[in-house]
Design a protein around this motif. Structure first.
Motif, PDB file in Angstrom:
ATOM      1  N   MET A  27       0.856  -1.186   0.000  1.00  0.00           N
ATOM      2  CA  MET A  27       0.000   0.000   0.000  1.00  0.00           C
ATOM      3  C   MET A  27       0.897   1.242   0.000  1.00  0.00           C
ATOM      4  N   TRP A 178      -2.994  -6.854   0.252  1.00  0.00           N
ATOM      5  CA  TRP A 178      -1.818  -6.226  -0.356  1.00  0.00           C
ATOM      6  C   TRP A 178      -0.577  -7.032  -0.040  1.00  0.00           C
ATOM      7  N   TYR A 207      -3.912  -5.792  -9.606  1.00  0.00           N
ATOM      8  CA  TYR A 207      -4.653  -6.727  -8.757  1.00  0.00           C
ATOM      9  C   TYR A 207      -5.196  -7.886  -9.580  1.00  0.00           C
ATOM     10  N   CYS A 221      -3.537  -7.592  -4.276  1.00  0.00           N
ATOM     11  CA  CYS A 221      -3.162  -6.269  -4.788  1.00  0.00           C
ATOM     12  C   CYS A 221      -1.678  -5.979  -4.608  1.00  0.00           C
TER      13      CYS A 221
END
Length: 226
Positions: A27, A178, A207, A221
């Motif tokens: 992220m 993530w 993703y 992701c």
């Protein structure tokens, strides 16, 4: 490592190209997970990281457990990653090597929960109270990292992603998981081996959409391709 303007926010590509071994963007943070295998070694690593952080006046978030130390870096003043984060990551890596500790990139994970709703303005305060979080841009965010962020997806809006086949189940919650870009294929393979199904890879490497045996859909992701 070539140092840049310490206030310049780096792109995901710049982070990938210059991050020290064992570190990956998850992220909006630069993270590493060190398998210390015992508490004493983990505590020694945390102690060294703390001393370096004070010297550099740049402070990470650290999780210490019996077997692991997870370090998370971000430059809060610019809302992203900078050369300061890369410099401290390198120093942390040096400390880990001195202690004979290796990083486990494949073990990095951060879940992010999305809810399909048209009433996010009403629901935000409820979920912030339920999770003990604070509202940031209308989403519950926990600065201590104890619970994942909750974000909203309006079912009436086109999110700009790939067109997916209709789902056979009604689902309002889904998890964005993530992982490090280099670990995404490994995570996807593990999900498929565990009985999951690939719904779409049209947006990869940003993703992959997967679903469980009941048809509940989630996303693996990475920061790539965004």
């Amino acid at each position: 490592m070539t140092m840049t303007d310490p206030k310049k926010k780096l792109s995901a590509a710049e982070v990938r190209e210059t991050a020290p071994a064992g570190w990956a963007q998850i992220m909006g943070s630069l993270k590493a997970r060190y398998a210390t295998k015992d508490f004493a070694t983990g505590l020694a690593l945390v102690d060294r990281i703390g001393a370096s952080a004070e010297e550099m006046d740049h402070h990470p978030d650290i999780t210490l457990t019996y077997t692991d130390v997870v370090v998370s870096l971000v430059s809060h003043d610019v809302g992203g990653l900078t050369s300061r984060d890369l410099a401290l990551a390198k120093t942390v890596g040096d400390h880990a090597r001195d202690l004979g500790v290796e990083a486990d990139v494949a073990g990095l994970t951060q879940p992010d929960f999305g809810l399909d709703t048209r009433r996010h303005d009403d629901l935000g305060p409820f979920y912030a109270a339920l999770l003990g979080s604070s509202l940031k841009n209308g989403e519950p965010v926990d600065s201590t990292g104890q619970v994942p962020t909750v974000w909203w997806q309006n079912p009436d809006e086109d999110e700009g992603g790939p067109q997916l086949p209709p789902s056979e189940v009604e689902q309002r919650w889904h998890i964005d998981v993530w992982v490090a870009a280099d670990a995404a294929q490994q995570r996807l393979a593990a999900v498929l081996d565990a009985g999951g199904r690939l719904v779409s890879d049209a947006a990869a490497p940003a993703y992959w959409v997967v679903e469980d045996a009941d048809g509940n859909r989630h996303c693996i992701c990475t920061p790539e391709g965004r």
